[in-house]
Design a protein around this motif. Structure first.
Motif, PDB file in Angstrom:
ATOM      1  N   TRP A  31     -15.605 -35.458 -13.465  1.00 21.30           N
ATOM      2  CA  TRP A  31     -14.541 -34.993 -14.354  1.00 21.30           C
ATOM      3  C   TRP A  31     -13.559 -34.167 -13.532  1.00 21.30           C
ATOM      4  O   TRP A  31     -13.884 -33.087 -13.068  1.00 21.30           O
ATOM      5  N   THR A  32     -12.390 -34.716 -13.357  1.00 23.21           N
ATOM      6  CA  THR A  32     -11.342 -34.029 -12.615  1.00 23.21           C
ATOM      7  C   THR A  32     -10.163 -33.844 -13.555  1.00 23.21           C
ATOM      8  O   THR A  32      -9.566 -34.819 -14.024  1.00 23.21           O
ATOM      9  N   GLU A  33      -9.836 -32.611 -13.844  1.00 23.27           N
ATOM     10  CA  GLU A  33      -8.813 -32.306 -14.839  1.00 23.27           C
ATOM     11  C   GLU A  33      -7.420 -32.433 -14.240  1.00 23.27           C
ATOM     12  O   GLU A  33      -7.155 -31.977 -13.119  1.00 23.27           O
ATOM     13  N   ALA A  34      -6.518 -33.086 -14.974  1.00 24.28           N
ATOM     14  CA  ALA A  34      -5.115 -33.150 -14.570  1.00 24.28           C
ATOM     15  C   ALA A  34      -4.495 -31.763 -14.688  1.00 24.28           C
ATOM     16  O   ALA A  34      -4.699 -31.067 -15.682  1.00 24.28           O
ATOM     17  N   LEU A  35      -3.741 -31.375 -13.667  1.00 20.57           N
ATOM     18  CA  LEU A  35      -3.185 -30.030 -13.650  1.00 20.57           C
ATOM     19  C   LEU A  35      -1.755 -30.045 -13.137  1.00 20.57           C
ATOM     20  O   LEU A  35      -1.409 -30.788 -12.212  1.00 20.57           O
ATOM     21  N   ASP A  36      -0.937 -29.238 -13.749  1.00 22.87           N
ATOM     22  CA  ASP A  36       0.377 -28.856 -13.231  1.00 22.87           C
ATOM     23  C   ASP A  36       0.546 -27.429 -13.696  1.00 22.87           C
ATOM     24  O   ASP A  36       1.016 -27.170 -14.803  1.00 22.87           O
ATOM     25  N   ALA A  37       0.123 -26.490 -12.881  1.00 21.03           N
ATOM     26  CA  ALA A  37      -0.047 -25.127 -13.372  1.00 21.03           C
ATOM     27  C   ALA A  37       0.354 -24.112 -12.319  1.00 21.03           C
ATOM     28  O   ALA A  37       0.311 -24.373 -11.107  1.00 21.03           O
ATOM     29  N   VAL A  38       0.743 -22.948 -12.808  1.00 19.91           N
ATOM     30  CA  VAL A  38       1.056 -21.793 -11.972  1.00 19.91           C
ATOM     31  C   VAL A  38       0.220 -20.619 -12.445  1.00 19.91           C
ATOM     32  O   VAL A  38       0.203 -20.302 -13.641  1.00 19.91           O
ATOM     33  N   SER A  39      -0.480 -19.994 -11.521  1.00 20.45           N
ATOM     34  CA  SER A  39      -1.268 -18.802 -11.820  1.00 20.45           C
ATOM     35  C   SER A  39      -0.608 -17.597 -11.172  1.00 20.45           C
ATOM     36  O   SER A  39      -0.368 -17.586  -9.955  1.00 20.45           O
ATOM     37  N   ASP A  43       0.842  -1.191   0.000  1.00 17.60           N
ATOM     38  CA  ASP A  43       0.000   0.000   0.000  1.00 17.60           C
ATOM     39  C   ASP A  43       0.879   1.244   0.000  1.00 17.60           C
ATOM     40  O   ASP A  43       1.903   1.305   0.699  1.00 17.60           O
ATOM     41  N   ARG A  44       0.439   2.261  -0.776  1.00 21.94           N
ATOM     42  CA  ARG A  44       1.146   3.541  -0.788  1.00 21.94           C
ATOM     43  C   ARG A  44       0.123   4.659  -0.788  1.00 21.94           C
ATOM     44  O   ARG A  44      -0.797   4.683  -1.616  1.00 21.94           O
ATOM     45  N   MET A  45       0.248   5.584   0.179  1.00 23.51           N
ATOM     46  CA  MET A  45      -0.666   6.709   0.294  1.00 23.51           C
ATOM     47  C   MET A  45      -0.081   7.900  -0.449  1.00 23.51           C
ATOM     48  O   MET A  45       1.132   8.136  -0.420  1.00 23.51           O
ATOM     49  N   ASP A  46      -0.969   8.660  -1.127  1.00 23.92           N
ATOM     50  CA  ASP A  46      -0.472   9.820  -1.864  1.00 23.92           C
ATOM     51  C   ASP A  46      -0.099  10.934  -0.900  1.00 23.92           C
ATOM     52  O   ASP A  46      -0.314  10.853   0.317  1.00 23.92           O
ATOM     53  N   SER A  47       0.466  11.995  -1.432  1.00 19.98           N
ATOM     54  CA  SER A  47       1.048  13.048  -0.605  1.00 19.98           C
ATOM     55  C   SER A  47       0.033  13.773   0.270  1.00 19.98           C
ATOM     56  O   SER A  47       0.335  14.180   1.394  1.00 19.98           O
ATOM     57  N   ASN A  48      -1.191  13.952  -0.207  1.00 19.44           N
ATOM     58  CA  ASN A  48      -2.188  14.675   0.587  1.00 19.44           C
ATOM     59  C   ASN A  48      -3.038  13.750   1.453  1.00 19.44           C
ATOM     60  O   ASN A  48      -3.955  14.202   2.137  1.00 19.44           O
ATOM     61  N   GLY A  49      -2.773  12.461   1.425  1.00 23.42           N
ATOM     62  CA  GLY A  49      -3.468  11.518   2.298  1.00 23.42           C
ATOM     63  C   GLY A  49      -4.904  11.242   1.932  1.00 23.42           C
ATOM     64  O   GLY A  49      -5.660  10.744   2.771  1.00 23.42           O
ATOM     65  N   SER A  50      -5.307  11.509   0.695  1.00 23.82           N
ATOM     66  CA  SER A  50      -6.699  11.310   0.295  1.00 23.82           C
ATOM     67  C   SER A  50      -6.925  10.003  -0.455  1.00 23.82           C
ATOM     68  O   SER A  50      -8.062   9.615  -0.683  1.00 23.82           O
ATOM     69  N   ALA A  51      -5.846   9.318  -0.873  1.00 17.12           N
ATOM     70  CA  ALA A  51      -6.006   8.103  -1.658  1.00 17.12           C
ATOM     71  C   ALA A  51      -4.903   7.117  -1.316  1.00 17.12           C
ATOM     72  O   ALA A  51      -3.813   7.496  -0.855  1.00 17.12           O
ATOM     73  N   VAL A  52      -5.211   5.844  -1.532  1.00 14.51           N
ATOM     74  CA  VAL A  52      -4.253   4.764  -1.294  1.00 14.51           C
ATOM     75  C   VAL A  52      -4.161   3.927  -2.560  1.00 14.51           C
ATOM     76  O   VAL A  52      -5.186   3.520  -3.127  1.00 14.51           O
ATOM     77  N   HIS A  53      -2.933   3.661  -2.994  1.00 11.19           N
ATOM     78  CA  HIS A  53      -2.690   2.788  -4.130  1.00 11.19           C
ATOM     79  C   HIS A  53      -2.257   1.427  -3.590  1.00 11.19           C
ATOM     80  O   HIS A  53      -1.321   1.345  -2.793  1.00 11.19           O
ATOM     81  N   SER A  54      -2.934   0.372  -4.020  1.00  4.25           N
ATOM     82  CA  SER A  54      -2.642  -0.974  -3.535  1.00  4.25           C
ATOM     83  C   SER A  54      -2.145  -1.846  -4.671  1.00  4.25           C
ATOM     84  O   SER A  54      -2.641  -1.764  -5.800  1.00  4.25           O
ATOM     85  N   LEU A  55      -1.159  -2.675  -4.355  1.00  2.00           N
ATOM     86  CA  LEU A  55      -0.614  -3.640  -5.297  1.00  2.00           C
ATOM     87  C   LEU A  55      -0.563  -4.985  -4.580  1.00  2.00           C
ATOM     88  O   LEU A  55       0.111  -5.114  -3.553  1.00  2.00           O
ATOM     89  N   GLU A  56      -1.300  -5.971  -5.099  1.00  4.77           N
ATOM     90  CA  GLU A  56      -1.426  -7.255  -4.415  1.00  4.77           C
ATOM     91  C   GLU A  56      -1.069  -8.386  -5.383  1.00  4.77           C
ATOM     92  O   GLU A  56      -1.936  -8.948  -6.055  1.00  4.77           O
ATOM     93  N   PRO A  57       0.222  -8.749  -5.486  1.00  4.12           N
ATOM     94  CA  PRO A  57       0.599  -9.899  -6.320  1.00  4.12           C
ATOM     95  C   PRO A  57       0.194 -11.209  -5.635  1.00  4.12           C
ATOM     96  O   PRO A  57       0.205 -11.319  -4.401  1.00  4.12           O
ATOM     97  N   ARG A  58      -0.165 -12.206  -6.456  1.00  2.00           N
ATOM     98  CA  ARG A  58      -0.626 -13.485  -5.923  1.00  2.00           C
ATOM     99  C   ARG A  58      -0.117 -14.621  -6.804  1.00  2.00           C
ATOM    100  O   ARG A  58      -0.136 -14.507  -8.029  1.00  2.00           O
ATOM    101  N   LEU A  59       0.333 -15.685  -6.158  1.00  2.00           N
ATOM    102  CA  LEU A  59       0.802 -16.874  -6.867  1.00  2.00           C
ATOM    103  C   LEU A  59       0.031 -18.084  -6.356  1.00  2.00           C
ATOM    104  O   LEU A  59      -0.070 -18.294  -5.138  1.00  2.00           O
ATOM    105  N   VAL A  60      -0.524 -18.850  -7.292  1.00  2.89           N
ATOM    106  CA  VAL A  60      -1.220 -20.086  -6.950  1.00  2.89           C
ATOM    107  C   VAL A  60      -0.598 -21.208  -7.779  1.00  2.89           C
ATOM    108  O   VAL A  60      -0.590 -21.142  -9.010  1.00  2.89           O
ATOM    109  N   TYR A  61      -0.059 -22.204  -7.079  1.00  3.60           N
ATOM    110  CA  TYR A  61       0.520 -23.362  -7.761  1.00  3.60           C
ATOM    111  C   TYR A  61      -0.354 -24.573  -7.465  1.00  3.60           C
ATOM    112  O   TYR A  61      -0.721 -24.838  -6.304  1.00  3.60           O
ATOM    113  N   VAL A  62      -0.701 -25.320  -8.512  1.00  3.32           N
ATOM    114  CA  VAL A  62      -1.551 -26.492  -8.381  1.00  3.32           C
ATOM    115  C   VAL A  62      -0.892 -27.659  -9.105  1.00  3.32           C
ATOM    116  O   VAL A  62      -0.467 -27.522 -10.265  1.00  3.32           O
TER     117      VAL A  62
END
Length: 761
Positions: free
Chosen positions: A553-561, A498-517
């Protein structure tokens, strides 16, 4: 858990409102310069006739309100007492006591005969009922009274009315020329009247003669005779007739006949006369116990020549005069059971043909029926375990004569937490059968899932590891056997910046996510005909690729999201203004050593420009094994006087291209427009579209609707047809409704959340 009591039939209950009022009027009252209801009505807005309530304080200044239950007290300006027992009291006479308060300018008392007379009229308040009368004779010893020209108001319920003559004793009440309405003063949208009413106080039954329903002071419905109870008990008799006029049935008149067989079960038989179709008869049986509720309904037509000709036309041949009986029928059972932790429900339907529910269903919603479902479920829910038994059968109208069944399925579930670890087990055994019209194939399926997960959550991110061990066994009727054992490993990691702007009125969020199956599956089931179906692809299909379509039906998976949620949050407005979610799904299949086979990607963007306006758009490539691409956009605008929901979606290779528009606009306080267009562009036809209006008055509403929807046919399925009709509904507040159930059709189809397309293939 305990079920509620068997409800009374609505059309028989409403008449009792008139009698509840009458039976409470033991002492009554004076005529004023303006009607009683007007003198008690308090407007919320003086410029409007609607909006307001009855206010007892408007007559409190007369000193007539007193809740004392002690001895009667009499006050007056003057009193004349004679030795013969005749007395006269005049000038602001107020009599209080026993929950009743009477105000009159003149009161004559006979102490020997114990008779009270108000020849100049009186006003009376008893509990929540206020009355005025021109004159009254009250005989205390006989516990009887006679009243002329009464007006009454039920303060809590909101009903008001008049009666020319009241005559009552301890056994019965006689009323002449009575009227009642729920409409506020000066508004007479509807009223219910009766020439004569007799109330038997020993049986609490009412006999009404020459009953009429007036709409805008014009007679609309007339019933020469009616008999009904004044309390919650149910009584056998004829209910209010129902009239319908449309292009399908012509002019149809239904007369329900109600039979009160016992305190906990009843029967309603409804014969219907029709000018266009043959006559029919419908039956409804209801039963209620402390733990269960059951309903059996049925409809029968001895013959339907319109439908016979319709089928002959589809078959492209003529029918011999005596060929086929043309009988049409439907039988439906619904049963609910609840006791302690046990819950059961049954839904079972038998029907003569695929079009019956669309021709003779109870509401417009039956037009959407595309098959018959027959279900029996029995479950026991515990704090950590649950068991269930399910029997299901589905007969699709598209392939009439075929069916898919579970006979039965037994399910066991268990959940427990050991410190930070969460464990779960799901076990089932089912016998599945498929009848394709030529032969019946059956399979015994055993299935088990055992999972162990470790979830972690902090202020700066989350993580979870889950391992699921699955086992399946299929044994078909031809002695073919398939065994499958596989393990699914899911690793889910996410970090938040999270990063707040200079005047404190807004927040910028960055949320990376990794899912391995990783889920290696060999020998995919070839018996997946009975419990299988694709998931509607969304961005979650890429973010969480381990979702399964079904147990078969169960799909075979080896995947990264890999995904990144980017948000711009306005602190002043307290919401996210813009969010963007790009996703890349890298798959590996079989012995392949590099990622790249059937890789998928997608992006979803959401803009919330105000509290009323939001837009969502997405584009997906290879989100699952059934979809190569999916694109869609959704627009929502919501305000108190207008709302618009618009969706459009395109999918390949299913060749799905549909749009959906749902809107409603309030033209004024009383007039409201609404419409829906659900259109399939490849087929170039309406799936379910309508346009209509609604008028909402003080105590009456009416709706007019034009609707065009798909009509699924038994024959020529590839040539889907549309059904078009105009429908009308009128609702009388406080009484009942007539016509089609349009309001339920409008609300049932509204899509306030995610897009849910109707597939046309």
């Amino acid at each position: 858990m305990q079920l509620t009591q068997l409800e009374c039939k609505t059309r028989s209950v409403r008449f009792s409102l008139l009698v509840v009022l009458v039976s409470a009027s033991v002492l009554n009252v004076q005529a004023e310069e303006k009607p009683l209801a007007e003198s008690l009505w308090k407007y919320e807005d003086p410029t409007r006739s609607c909006g307001g309530s009855y206010d007892i304080s408007l007559i409190e200044t007369q000193g007539v309100v007193d809740s004392s239950e002690g001895e009667a007290r009499l006050t007056a300006d003057r009193a004349v007492v004679r030795l013969d027992g005749e007395s006269e009291v005049s000038g602001n006479v107020v009599l209080k006591g026993r929950g009743a308060n009477v105000s009159t300018p003149f009161l004559r008392l006979n102490s020997k005969g114990r008779i009270l007379q108000t020849p100049d009229g009186a006003t009376m308040v008893h509990n929540d009922i206020v009355l005025t009368v021109d004159q009254s004779d009250i005989r205390v010893d006989e516990q009887s009274f006679d009243i002329d020209n009464a007006q009454f108001v039920m303060l809590n319920e909101g009903y008001r009315g008049t009666a020319q003559i009241f005559s009552a004793d301890d056994s019965a009440v006689e009323i002449e020329q009575a009227t009642i309405t729920w409409c506020p003063p000066v508004v007479d949208s509807w009223s219910l009247g009766a020439k004569h009413l007799r109330i038997d106080r020993t049986t609490n039954m009412v006999v009404a003669r020459n009953v009429r329903l007036n709409l805008w002071n014009l007679p609309a419905i007339y019933v020469p005779y009616a008999r009904f109870p004044i309390d919650n008990r149910r009584a056998s008799g004829i209910l209010l007739p129902e009239y319908e006029s449309d292009s399908l049935h012509g002019n149809a008149l239904s007369v329900p006949i109600y039979f009160n067989l016992a305190p906990n079960f009843d029967l309603t038989v409804t014969p219907t006369l029709s000018t266009k179709r043959n006559h029919s008869i419908a039956v409804e049986f209801r039963h209620l116990s402390r733990t269960s509720k059951s309903t059996i309904t049925g409809t029968y037509l001895p013959s339907d020549h319109v439908y016979k000709n319709y089928v002959a036309e589809l078959l492209r041949q003529s029918l011999v005069a005596d060929e086929g009986s043309g009988k049409r029928w439907l039988v439906e059972l619904q049963h609910d059971f609840a006791m302690n932790r046990w819950v059961a429900d049954v839904e079972y339907t038998l029907v003569s043909d695929t079009d019956f529910q669309r021709d003779y269903g109870e509401s417009l919603n039956d037009l959407g029926q595309v098959g018959l479902s027959r279900i029996l479920r029995l479950w026991r829910w515990g704090s950590t375990t649950n068991i269930g038994l399910e029997l299901e059968r589905y007969d699709p109208f598209q392939f009439w004569g075929t069916s898919v069944e579970k006979l039965p399925e037994v399910v066991f579930g268990w959940e427990e937490q050991f410190g930070p670890l969460q464990s779960r087990a799901d076990l089932s055994w089912a016998r599945l059968a498929h009848d394709d019209g030529l032969q019946v194939r059956s399979i015994d399926r055993s299935y088990g899932d055992f999972s162990l997960s470790l979830p972690l959550s902090t202020s700066w991110g989350h993580g979870a590891v889950e391992v699921v061990q699955s086992s399946k066994r299929y044994e078909s009727s031809d002695e073919s056997v398939l065994n499958q054992d596989f393990r699914t490993v899911v690793l889910d990691l996410g970090i938040a910046f999270d990063r707040m702007d200079s005047n404190g009125s807004a927040v910028h969020s960055l949320e990376p996510r990794l899912v391995y199956v990783r889920r290696p599956v060999e020998g995919q089931s070839e018996f997946s005909f009975s419990d299988f179906g694709p998931i509607s692809p969304t961005i979650a299909s890429l973010v969480q690729p381990h979702r399964t379509a079904s147990r078969d039906w169960t799909e075979a998976l080896d995947a990264v999201s890999l995904s990144v949620m980017m948000r711009f949050n306005n602190l002043g407005r307290g919401r996210s203004i813009v969010s963007i979610l790009p996703v890349v799904l890298l798959r590996r299949d079989g012995d392949e050593t590099d990622f790249g086979l059937d890789n998928g990607w997608g992006i979803e963007a959401t803009g919330r420009f105000s509290s009323e306006l939001s837009i969502v758009g997405f584009h997906l490539r290879n989100p699952d094994r059934w979809t190569t691409q999916a694109t869609g956009i959704a627009f929502k605008y919501l305000k108190p006087l207008a709302d618009v929901n618009f969706h459009v979606r395109h999918e390949q290779p299913r060749d799905l291209f549909q749009s959906y528009l749902d809107t409603s606009v309030a033209l004024s306080q009383k007039w409201h427009l609404y419409g829906r267009v659900n259109y399939e562009w490849n087929e170039r036809r309406h799936i379910d579209s309508f346009v209509g209006f609604e008028y909402s008055g003080c105590c009456i509403e009416y709706r007019l609707l034009w609707r065009k929807s798909l009509r699924y046919e038994f024959f020529d399925w590839e040539n889907l047809r549309s059904r078009t009709g105009i429908y009308f509904e009128i609702s009388l507040t406080g009484l009942t409704s007539f016509g089609d159930n349009i309001s339920s059709v409008i609300e049932k189809g509204r899509r306030k959340g995610n897009w849910k397309p109707t597939f046309v293939q």
